[in-house]
Design an enzyme around this catalytic site. Structure first.
Site, PDB file in Angstrom:
ATOM      1  N   TYR A  31      45.156  -3.565  68.257  1.00 56.43           N
ATOM      2  CA  TYR A  31      44.606  -2.589  68.381  1.00 56.43           C
ATOM      3  C   TYR A  31      43.303  -1.780  67.418  1.00 56.43           C
ATOM      4  O   TYR A  31      43.713  -2.018  65.555  1.00 56.43           O
ATOM      5  CB  TYR A  31      45.479  -1.240  68.782  1.00 56.43           C
ATOM      6  CG  TYR A  31      46.662  -0.411  67.669  1.00 56.43           C
ATOM      7  CD1 TYR A  31      47.446  -1.132  66.628  1.00 56.43           C
ATOM      8  CD2 TYR A  31      46.306  -0.135  67.559  1.00 56.43           C
ATOM      9  CE1 TYR A  31      47.815  -0.867  65.604  1.00 56.43           C
ATOM     10  CE2 TYR A  31      47.070   0.774  66.441  1.00 56.43           C
ATOM     11  CZ  TYR A  31      47.716  -0.112  65.523  1.00 56.43           C
ATOM     12  OH  TYR A  31      48.207   0.357  64.744  1.00 56.43           O
ATOM     13  N   LYS A 145      46.309  -6.127  62.956  1.00 59.40           N
ATOM     14  CA  LYS A 145      47.210  -4.577  63.491  1.00 59.40           C
ATOM     15  C   LYS A 145      47.341  -5.211  64.908  1.00 59.40           C
ATOM     16  O   LYS A 145      46.398  -4.918  66.125  1.00 59.40           O
ATOM     17  CB  LYS A 145      45.402  -4.076  63.084  1.00 59.40           C
ATOM     18  CG  LYS A 145      45.717  -2.308  63.401  1.00 59.40           C
ATOM     19  CD  LYS A 145      44.207  -1.548  62.791  1.00 59.40           C
ATOM     20  CE  LYS A 145      45.317   0.226  63.347  1.00 59.40           C
ATOM     21  NZ  LYS A 145      46.526   0.569  62.940  1.00 59.40           N
ATOM     22  N   GLU A 177      52.830   0.037  51.665  1.00 57.41           N
ATOM     23  CA  GLU A 177      52.522   0.721  52.295  1.00 57.41           C
ATOM     24  C   GLU A 177      53.404   1.910  52.997  1.00 57.41           C
ATOM     25  O   GLU A 177      54.680   1.862  52.793  1.00 57.41           O
ATOM     26  CB  GLU A 177      51.443   0.236  53.738  1.00 57.41           C
ATOM     27  CG  GLU A 177      52.007  -0.457  54.404  1.00 57.41           C
ATOM     28  CD  GLU A 177      50.609  -1.048  55.727  1.00 57.41           C
ATOM     29  OE1 GLU A 177      50.039  -0.944  55.630  1.00 57.41           O
ATOM     30  OE2 GLU A 177      51.274  -1.917  55.959  1.00 57.41           O
ATOM     31  N   LEU A 201      48.217  -3.127  55.361  1.00 51.62           N
ATOM     32  CA  LEU A 201      47.100  -3.094  56.814  1.00 51.62           C
ATOM     33  C   LEU A 201      45.835  -2.791  55.481  1.00 51.62           C
ATOM     34  O   LEU A 201      46.427  -1.741  55.146  1.00 51.62           O
ATOM     35  CB  LEU A 201      47.372  -2.229  57.738  1.00 51.62           C
ATOM     36  CG  LEU A 201      45.804  -1.979  58.483  1.00 51.62           C
ATOM     37  CD1 LEU A 201      45.548  -3.415  59.566  1.00 51.62           C
ATOM     38  CD2 LEU A 201      46.010  -0.727  58.955  1.00 51.62           C
TER      39      LEU A 201
HETATM   40  N1  PDD Z   1      47.731   3.473  61.050  1.00 49.96           N
HETATM   41  N2  PDD Z   1      48.795   0.518  57.211  1.00 49.96           N
HETATM   42  C1  PDD Z   1      49.779   1.220  59.068  1.00 49.96           C
HETATM   43  C2  PDD Z   1      51.161   0.110  59.192  1.00 49.96           C
HETATM   44  C3  PDD Z   1      48.536   1.913  59.219  1.00 49.96           C
HETATM   45  O1  PDD Z   1      49.345   1.905  60.924  1.00 49.96           O
HETATM   46  C4  PDD Z   1      47.231   2.462  59.045  1.00 49.96           C
HETATM   47  C5  PDD Z   1      46.888   3.235  60.327  1.00 49.96           C
HETATM   48  C6  PDD Z   1      47.424   2.208  58.124  1.00 49.96           C
HETATM   49  C7  PDD Z   1      45.831   2.819  57.372  1.00 49.96           C
HETATM   50  O2  PDD Z   1      44.789   2.438  58.006  1.00 49.96           O
HETATM   51  P1  PDD Z   1      43.265   3.484  58.480  1.00 49.96           P
HETATM   52  O3  PDD Z   1      43.155   3.629  56.838  1.00 49.96           O
HETATM   53  O4  PDD Z   1      42.636   2.491  58.754  1.00 49.96           O
HETATM   54  O5  PDD Z   1      43.540   4.158  59.728  1.00 49.96           O
HETATM   55  C8  PDD Z   1      47.585   1.637  56.965  1.00 49.96           C
HETATM   56  C9  PDD Z   1      46.997   3.482  61.986  1.00 49.96           C
HETATM   57  C10 PDD Z   1      46.160   5.708  61.957  1.00 49.96           C
HETATM   58  C11 PDD Z   1      48.003   4.479  63.689  1.00 49.96           C
HETATM   59  O6  PDD Z   1      48.743   3.578  64.068  1.00 49.96           O
HETATM   60  O7  PDD Z   1      47.934   5.063  64.749  1.00 49.96           O
END
Ligand code: PDD
Length: 282
Positions: A31, A145, A177, A201
């Site tokens: 996703y 992801k 993270e 991620l």
């Molecule tokens: N998640 N690490 C993880 C495990 C994440 O799920 C996310 C973001 C990030 C940050 O990625 P980005 O800057 O591309 O949003 C890092 C999204 C927002 C979610 O699962 O809703």
């Protein structure tokens, strides 16, 4: 709210998938979450590149080229009756009788919907949030992801149970993270964050923060951050597409730095907002 499911735009409440969808049965899918400001998707091409990386990681052919993705996302955005959106985009391996191995000749399920994006207010950013730490319980492919987010769900709930916003995870004594965010630390004016690896991620927001640091002469170093360095940091931030840059003011009940958001967090947030608005106007 209008959704997109396998070629059709329809009210979200009417969208239906089979109970045998491998997303439902196995969590077999990937996703993206794309923020949309004033109906303009932010960094869409980067999100689509990361989607490709995730699809490659689970050996699922991309059902669409970039142009088709752009037009699906564009139409989804146009069909909502709110302007600031969080677009959720999911591809699963499709519907097949339950068997772990990949099914043959099955079309992937493509599902998107948008919900209103409610960014943190200035007051929330000025207050900051608290976080806790925990050992990272996840697998070795966190750069994918994947929709199978059970570990992330448990980690986020652990934070919520503690009255906090995020769980900051550590693997073998090193920062990885947050449950749904990347983590930055600041020590003596130096911005630090783990380097991209299979243990995290690589956030789209993470990349923007590092680009902004480089463009504005903020010293930054990407590489291992130890647990001791995390705990001794002057500032800790969480970053994500929906939370943007959120200062963490307390970690495991201990104040971070002065226990209030630090100057670099404020500066980076201002740069991020400027950048966002410039991109939106372009
Ligand atoms: N998640 N690490 C993880 C495990 C994440 O799920 C996310 C973001 C990030 C940050 O990625 P980005 O800057 O591309 O949003 C890092 C999204 C927002 C979610 O699962 O809703």
């Amino acid at each position: 709210m209008i959704a997109y499911l396998d070629g059709v735009f329809l009210p979200l409440s009417d969208a239906r998938v089979s109970v045998l969808d491998r997303g439902f049965v196995f969590g077999d899918g990937v996703y993206e979450v794309v923020p949309v400001y004033s109906r303009r998707p932010f960094r869409l091409d980067e999100h689509l590149r990361r989607l490709q990386h995730s699809l490659d990681g689970i050996r699922l052919a991309n059902p669409h080229g970039v142009e088709v993705w752009r037009s699906i996302v564009g139409e989804l955005i146009a069909r909502q009756d709110f302007a600031d959106q969080s677009v959720y985009l999911q591809v699963t391996r499709g519907v097949a009788p339950r068997d772990h191995a990949f099914p043959r000749g099955v079309a992937p399920t493509v599902f998107l919907y948008a919900q209103p994006l409610i960014p943190a207010t200035a007051e929330q950013k000025a207050a900051g949030v608290c976080a806790i730490t925990a050992p990272d319980p996840r697998w070795q492919h966190c750069d994918i992801k994947a929709i199978s987010l059970l570990a992330n769900v448990l980690m986020r709930q652990r934070a919520v149970d503690a009255g906090c916003a995020e769980t900051v995870m550590l693997r073998d004594g090193l920062l990885t993270e947050g449950a749904a965010s990347n983590i930055f630390v600041v020590k003596d004016g130096l911005l630090r964050t783990p380097a991209p690896s299979p243990h995290m991620l690589t956030g789209i927001t993470y990349d923007v923060v590092l680009e902004l640091a480089a463009a504005h002469g903020i010293p930054a170093r990407v590489g291992d951050v130890t647990e001791a360095e995390l705990r001794a940091a002057d500032e800790v931030w969480m970053t994500s597409s929906t939370k943007e840059i959120m200062p963490v003011i307390q970690l495991d009940g201990v104040p971070v730095g002065g226990g209030v958001p630090g100057p670099l967090a404020r500066q980076m947030d201002a740069l991020y907002q400027q950048f966002k608005h410039a991109v939106m106007r372009a």
